[in-house]
Design an enzyme around this catalytic site. Structure first.
Site, PDB file in Angstrom:
ATOM      1  N   CYS A  66       0.774  -1.393   0.120  1.00 40.78           N
ATOM      2  CA  CYS A  66      -0.092  -0.189  -0.004  1.00 40.78           C
ATOM      3  C   CYS A  66       0.804   1.280   0.105  1.00 40.78           C
ATOM      4  O   CYS A  66       0.585   2.272  -0.367  1.00 40.78           O
ATOM      5  CB  CYS A  66      -0.899  -0.133   1.287  1.00 40.78           C
ATOM      6  SG  CYS A  66      -0.084  -0.105   2.660  1.00 40.78           S
ATOM      7  N   HIS A  85      -1.764   1.031   7.516  1.00 43.34           N
ATOM      8  CA  HIS A  85      -2.188   0.964   6.147  1.00 43.34           C
ATOM      9  C   HIS A  85      -1.984   2.494   5.400  1.00 43.34           C
ATOM     10  O   HIS A  85      -2.285   3.428   6.345  1.00 43.34           O
ATOM     11  CB  HIS A  85      -3.648   0.508   6.064  1.00 43.34           C
ATOM     12  CG  HIS A  85      -4.098   0.459   4.735  1.00 43.34           C
ATOM     13  ND1 HIS A  85      -3.442  -0.245   3.726  1.00 43.34           N
ATOM     14  CD2 HIS A  85      -5.272   1.065   4.161  1.00 43.34           C
ATOM     15  CE1 HIS A  85      -4.246  -0.235   2.659  1.00 43.34           C
ATOM     16  NE2 HIS A  85      -5.329   0.572   2.808  1.00 43.34           N
TER      17      HIS A  85
END
Length: 690
Positions: free
Chosen positions: A283, A625
């Protein structure tokens, strides 16, 4: 818990989905923060402090054991505690060691005698060997995009049917009918003019030529056939121009024609709104690639430049000596990237043709390989080439999802610090990526310049100028003696500004840190505030007391603001400052600039517009994230990029985000006072409205 009875009943499958890094994200919300894999089935979901999807899976399936993918903790929902023991076969220990090897891509093991056993497949080759997995994901990308097109086609059909029943739709149909009638009248008038023109031309050709013309024809006889006879033959074979007027179009057909008009119809997928599949804790890479692709000048540079052809030319043999083909002598311009080589050579047509591809049909495998090839064709891996290829796909308006295998492979080879599937920092990746791209451009442009065509060398210099200058600014470090008022100035370059939080957010231990929102302007003021120099750091003849201040003396075109959210807590632990930072769509940098250096600038040169935001979701440095907000100039809206999941959003949602890196685009450049015309390639970058 020392002893969990449920572990003894565990029967772990050898082909568990947790062994696939592409599955290391929540299947429901797509986050990579606090991801738990069920040890009884293939389900992977987020923890109870995120969206509780793993807990809901336990409540539905009654599967008690789950393993945290990144930290490798095992939790039992029935015992409501962490598990410390293992089953008799040692499955948990084996699973942890396997996941660690996959994460680091290091498959070496040590025996009891101390010998190191190396895997027959190296880390780099292991990435290439999973061709089946890559082909499977590429087919999923194709199916996902085909489904996207199918859904939008059905929505368009339903909307057109509903629109035809509304007063506005009926008015639109009437306007289209009148427009068709006017177009038909213009077409008839054009045909009449054409017939009159042909008739006059035939009459002129049938009249006898003058004497001077006959003499001229005798001197220079024309081998061509008389045009009059050819035209008469064509008129005999051609259908009659007098046609009956077209039958009146029905309202339904007319409305469908409006929807299918190539002039008014936009691409089903807005260019730039293409998701990037998470290949295993990637990510951080996906968010940065989305940001760079939405920087107009940066994207346009790499859409034009493809170094793959140049590097293959320089690396024709291992010694670095190469000879150009007789077809392309030294100094000649090589064919463009969109052309193809002669037979026997590899095709360089990087832009795939989507004639039958993802608009509901099946695309051939050749086009898929041109998107993100499984392995670079040249031994010399090029990040510039991968950016060129990836940006072409993302901005083609054809694909809703793409798997950036080749980009990840190139990053692994050229930036070893990011090798493997461990979680990484997006800010560090951005700096390393730009540094490697700059080195590649400099090396390619200066190595054997006689072998590179002049046009290609010029393009490389232009792109290098963009990469060097788009984020480049200058800081004035001014040290002032408090006794004699002597000032010592030093100019320092910068590519981003790392902003620290005020002191009230740095308390630890018994003291409680403030949770009030912090202002971005407050952090910029702290960056440029006056700082006292203590001790014998500064020597000014007989004086020693001084103060230091940093000020911006040259503004970059794109301003990167890195918020230093992570701080050291203890010796080896870094914790996150999770307070919200308020930032606006517009940023005025004039209060933080040196007045002497920027006195000649217009007031508009200090104004910046928000263009992108990188967010970090999570509580720690080694976990979490990354997602990104990007302004899409093609659609005129903001897009939230969460790996493969993208959706449009309002600017109010963007301003509420927990920003980690902010990107602001200068509204007016300081060279010429025009809107964003500092860099030479193509159109000016489009910034969101203030």
């Amino acid at each position: 818990m020392d002893k969990c009875k449920h572990v003894g009943r565990l029967r772990l499958a050898q082909d568990h989905s947790i062994l696939n890094p592409q599955k290391w994200h929540c299947v429901d919300c797509n986050t990579t923060e606090s991801v738990w894999a069920c040890l009884s089935c293939s389900h992977v979901a987020c923890g109870r402090y995120i969206e509780e999807h793993a807990l809901r899976h336990f409540q539905d399936s009654k599967h008690p054991l789950a393993l945290e993918v990144n930290e490798l903790y095992v939790f039992c929902y029935l015992c409501d505690d962490y598990v410390l023991n293992d089953n008799t076969t040692g499955d948990l220990k084996l699973l942890r060691s396997t996941l660690s090897a996959i994460k680091s891509q290091n498959y070496d093991c040590t025996t009891r005698s101390g010998r190191t056993l190396r895997s027959m497949v190296s880390a780099d080759d292991s990435f290439i060997s999973h061709e089946g997995a890559q082909a499977f994901l590429q087919n999923e990308d194709r199916a996902f995009t085909a489904l996207w097109h199918r859904r939008h086609a059905l929505l368009g059909k339903v909307f057109r049917s509903w629109f035809a029943l509304t007063p506005k739709g009926k008015q639109r149909l009437e306007e289209e009918r009148l427009r068709e009638e006017a177009e038909h009248k213009r077409e008839e008038a054009r045909k009449r003019r054409q017939q009159l023109k042909h008739k006059l031309k035939e009459e002129m050709e049938s009249t006898p030529p003058r004497k001077s013309s006959r003499l001229q024809q005798q001197i220079q006889p024309s081998p061509k056939i008389e045009s009059s006879s050819v035209q008469k033959m064509n008129q005999k074979n051609a259908p009659s121009t007098k046609q009956n007027p077209p039958a009146p179009t029905s309202d339904k057909a007319r409305l469908k024609k409006i929807g299918n008009s190539p002039i008014k119809r936009k691409p089903t997928v807005t260019p730039g709104v293409t998701g990037l599949r998470n290949l295993g804790n990637t990510c951080y890479m996906n968010s940065i690639l989305q940001i760079l692709s939405h920087l107009h000048v940066f994207r346009e540079c790499f859409l034009q430049l493809d170094l793959n052809q140049t590097q293959e030319l320089l690396a024709a043999d291992g010694s670095g000596k190469t000879r150009l083909s007789s077809k392309y002598p030294p100094g000649a311009e090589l064919p463009r990237v969109t052309q193809k080589h002669t037979k026997g050579q590899r095709s360089l047509a990087r832009r795939p043709s989507f004639s039958l591809g993802l608009s509901g049909g099946a695309s051939n495998s050749r086009n898929m390989e041109l998107i993100q090839p499984k392995e670079p064709s040249s031994k010399h891996i090029s990040l510039c080439h991968e950016l060129h290829t990836l940006f072409q796909v993302m901005w083609s308006g054809k694909w809703a999802l793409v798997s950036p295998f080749a980009m990840l492979h190139s990053v692994w080879r050229l930036i070893p610090a990011f090798h493997g599937y461990a979680q990484q920092d997006a800010q560090e990746f951005l700096c390393e990526l730009l540094d490697k791209v700059q080195q590649e451009l400099e090396t390619t442009g200066t190595r054997y310049p006689a072998l590179i065509p002049t046009s290609q060398r010029k393009l490389i210099r232009q792109v290098l100028n963009v990469v060097n200058n788009i984020f480049h600014g200058q800081l004035l470090s001014q040290v002032t003696c408090l006794v004699c008022d002597h000032k010592s100035n030093t100019i320092e370059p910068f590519w981003d500004l790392s902003l620290e939080f005020p002191e009230r957010y740095h308390f630890s231990g018994k003291a409680t840190a403030s949770q009030r929102p912090c202002l971005l302007t407050e952090m910029l003021a702290k960056f440029t505030e006056t700082e006292a120099l203590e001790g014998k750091i500064y020597a000014c003849d007989q004086c020693n007391k001084a103060q230091k201040q940093l000020m911006v003396c040259r503004l970059p075109q794109v301003l990167r603001l890195h918020l230093k959210r992570f701080r050291w807590s203890g010796r080896n632990h870094r914790e996150k400052i999770g307070v919200h930072v308020r930032f606006d769509q517009m940023l005025n940098m004039e209060p933080y600039c040196c007045r002497e250096s920027t006195a000649a600038l217009r007031a508009d040169c200090f104004i910046y517009d928000l263009s992108s935001v990188v967010m970090h979701h999570g509580k720690g440095f080694g976990s979490g994230h990354y997602t990104a907000f990007c302004y899409n100039p093609e659609g005129g809206f903001w897009v939230h990029c969460n790996d493969s999941k993208l959706h449009s959003c309002a600017v109010e949602e963007v301003c509420k985000a927990q920003a980690y890196i902010l990107f602001y685009t200068q509204r007016v450049t300081q060279e010429n006072g025009h809107l964003s015309e500092r860099l030479p390639l193509h159109d000016s970058p489009q910034s969101p409205p203030p």
